[in-house]
Design an enzyme around this catalytic site. Structure first.
Site, PDB file in Angstrom:
ATOM      1  N   GLU A 121    -130.235  63.194 -16.565  1.00 18.46           N
ATOM      2  CA  GLU A 121    -129.163  63.763 -15.748  1.00 18.46           C
ATOM      3  C   GLU A 121    -128.061  62.778 -15.354  1.00 18.46           C
ATOM      4  O   GLU A 121    -127.871  62.487 -14.166  1.00 18.46           O
ATOM      5  CB  GLU A 121    -129.763  64.382 -14.478  1.00 18.46           C
ATOM      6  CG  GLU A 121    -130.773  65.462 -14.768  1.00 18.46           C
ATOM      7  CD  GLU A 121    -131.335  66.126 -13.508  1.00 18.46           C
ATOM      8  OE1 GLU A 121    -131.098  65.610 -12.396  1.00 18.46           O
ATOM      9  OE2 GLU A 121    -132.003  67.167 -13.640  1.00 18.46           O
TER      10      GLU A 121
ATOM     11  N   GLU B 241    -136.827  70.399 -17.707  1.00 16.55           N
ATOM     12  CA  GLU B 241    -137.216  70.613 -16.310  1.00 16.55           C
ATOM     13  C   GLU B 241    -136.816  72.024 -15.901  1.00 16.55           C
ATOM     14  O   GLU B 241    -135.752  72.520 -16.291  1.00 16.55           O
ATOM     15  CB  GLU B 241    -136.503  69.653 -15.334  1.00 16.55           C
ATOM     16  CG  GLU B 241    -137.021  68.244 -15.330  1.00 16.55           C
ATOM     17  CD  GLU B 241    -136.287  67.356 -14.335  1.00 16.55           C
ATOM     18  OE1 GLU B 241    -135.862  67.850 -13.262  1.00 16.55           O
ATOM     19  OE2 GLU B 241    -136.132  66.157 -14.640  1.00 16.55           O
TER      20      GLU B 241
HETATM   21  C1  GAL Z   1    -134.080  66.912 -11.014  1.00 18.68           C
HETATM   22  C2  GAL Z   1    -134.589  65.510 -11.175  1.00 18.68           C
HETATM   23  C3  GAL Z   1    -136.022  65.328 -10.779  1.00 18.68           C
HETATM   24  C4  GAL Z   1    -136.466  66.159  -9.605  1.00 18.68           C
HETATM   25  C5  GAL Z   1    -135.919  67.571  -9.670  1.00 18.68           C
HETATM   26  C6  GAL Z   1    -136.179  68.431  -8.447  1.00 18.68           C
HETATM   27  O1  GAL Z   1    -132.693  66.921 -10.858  1.00 18.68           O
HETATM   28  O2  GAL Z   1    -134.458  65.086 -12.506  1.00 18.68           O
HETATM   29  O3  GAL Z   1    -136.255  63.957 -10.592  1.00 18.68           O
HETATM   30  O4  GAL Z   1    -136.229  65.509  -8.432  1.00 18.68           O
HETATM   31  O5  GAL Z   1    -134.547  67.574  -9.891  1.00 18.68           O
HETATM   32  O6  GAL Z   1    -135.160  68.336  -7.522  1.00 18.68           O
END
Ligand code: GAL
Length: 444
Positions: free
Chosen positions: A162, A338
């Site tokens: 990200e 994710e």
């Molecule tokens: C993403 C990040 C993760 C985690 C997730 C939940 O943006 O890559 O590290 O924190 O969000 O907020």
């Protein structure tokens, strides 16, 4: 009772995602550890501390992931452990990562390794971190070292997690280290991150031609707060461009990120073998004449939507479908690297999971080449500036005692992983209220 099944393609990767600083514990040598010690930086005043104790014993949670039928896991390696002082590499740290990757493979779990997930070694932060153009070379050197040591155990690499979120939170919002609020600097940081990504891409392929390399890119659905307002529509498009497109245009077309940038860098162009999508939420965009600093726009969560704990996001599964359709145009494999929800009492997650997996399935039916899904996250972990207030785990963790307790979503996800499918049986068992939405039938 008629049975229905949404099948996923054979060989589909089912896993969860984590990052080093959020789960390992005692990462004392990076900029986040230092940040956590400063008063007021973390919402609940907590610290990463021992986190989930993975540096000592990740394997106990790998066992849990394997028992759930997961066949993949996305984790990150910690630059500050591998290169604790500039130019000095720690073989013992790399051995520990080798052990972890071997541990995953022995359990039938394919690793996807992220080389940079938000944290920086202290020595690097002291040299200006990502504001400093030299960081691009430092990153390349670290990547060369780490990938040489781990390549026989890993085929799937994410260079940087990200870049847009890192640049935004550290240099725009100022809630993450180094805590600045300077739009110009945030763009400079994004440019350096994308150059570093491109260098890493080329180095990994030089060392390991068969590697699959990409970025984990966070995308948000931006919609105009008032669809009839031309100004809101302009702002929604601007937000989409700045947050979603700059990174895609950089790695695909080679366009250097910037508000008005048309410079093409050939070394950047085409530097991805897959697209990693991190998807959490939709936001509404509105014109705001009082906010020149944010380019006359602001975003907020849909007040009529279903919001998650801490108003972290809106549950908007259709967004996953829309983004996957949009990414299909790039013609590369896609991984959902994710997707998840903070939900301590797990009263929303089962529905969140079923609806997002169904949205992904629909995209796959339309030939979107999605190859895997990594739920965020396997275990509750240290959620950056939100500390331990937001709980993303399929498995609950008490950071004090390290006790684990699977949430009911863990069973649901395990059923999907084992079947490589979402079945009416699973839906009836866990989220009967969704049966009608999913299959157009109701029971009762
Ligand atoms: C993403 C990040 C993760 C985690 C997730 C939940 O943006 O890559 O590290 O924190 O969000 O907020």
């Amino acid at each position: 009772m008629v049975e229905f099944t949404f099948h996923f393609p054979s060989g589909f990767l089912w896993g969860t995602a984590t990052s080093s600083h959020q789960v390992e514990g005692d990462n004392t040598n990076n900029d986040w550890w230092r940040w956590e010690q400063e008063p007021g930086r973390i919402r609940d005043g907590s610290r990463s501390g021992r986190a989930c104790d993975w540096w000592r014993n990740a394997e106990a949670d790998f066992d849990r992931a394997a028992a759930m039928g997961q066949n993949a896991h996305r984790l990150s390696i910690e630059w500050s452990r591998i290169e604790p002082r500039e130019g000095v590499f720690d073989d013992a740290a790399l051995d520990r990562y080798r052990e972890m990757l071997r541990g995953l493979r022995e359990r039938g779990i394919e690793p996807m390794v992220t080389l940079h997930h938000f944290t920086n070694p202290l020595w690097l932060a002291e040299q200006g971190g990502w504001e400093n153009p030299l960081t691009v070379e430092r990153f390349e050197r670290y990547v060369r070292h780490a990938v040489s040591a781990l390549k026989d155990l890993c085929r799937l690499w994410c260079t940087i997690n990200e870049p847009n979120v890192l640049a935004y939170m550290g240099w725009n919002e100022g809630k993450w280290p180094p805590g600045k609020r300077d739009f110009g600097l945030s763009m400079q940081v994004l440019r350096h991150l994308m150059r570093a990504h491109a260098r890493a891409y080329h180095v990994i392929h030089e060392l390991q031609p068969e590697a699959q390399v990409g970025i984990a890119h966070n995308m948000v659905i931006f919609e105009p707060a008032h669809p009839a307002s031309p100004l809101d529509r302009v702002i929604a498009r601007l937000h989409d461009r700045m947050f979603n497109r700059l990174v895609l245009d950089a790695m695909a077309a080679g366009r250097e990120p910037g508000l008005f940038s048309f410079r093409i860098l050939t070394a950047l162009r085409g530097t991805y073998d897959f697209i990693g999508l991190n998807y959490y939420t939709r936001r509404l965009s509105a014109f705001d004449r009082r906010s020149p600093a944010t380019l006359f726009g602001r975003t907020f969560l849909n007040p009529h939507g279903e919001l998650s704990d801490g108003e972290y996001g809106e549950v908007f599964p259709e967004g996953l479908y829309l983004l996957l359709k949009r990414l299909a145009r790039y013609g590369k494999p896609i991984y959902v690297t994710e997707n998840g929800i903070p939900d301590a009492d797990d009263d929303q997650r089962p529905r969140f999971l079923v609806r997002h997996l169904h949205a992904m399935w629909r995209a796959i039916q339309q030939n979107v080449p999605v190859r895997g899904y990594f739920h965020w996250s396997l275990v509750d972990n240290f959620e950056w500036a939100e500390g331990w207030t937001l709980r993303f785990g399929l498995i609950e963790v008490d950071p004090e005692t390290q006790a684990r307790r699977p949430r009911r979503s863990a069973d649901l996800y395990a059923e999907v992983c084992r079947a490589n499918a979402l079945t009416s049986e699973t839906i009836i068992r866990h989220t009967p209220e969704l049966l009608e939405e999913m299959f157009g039938i109701s029971i009762g």
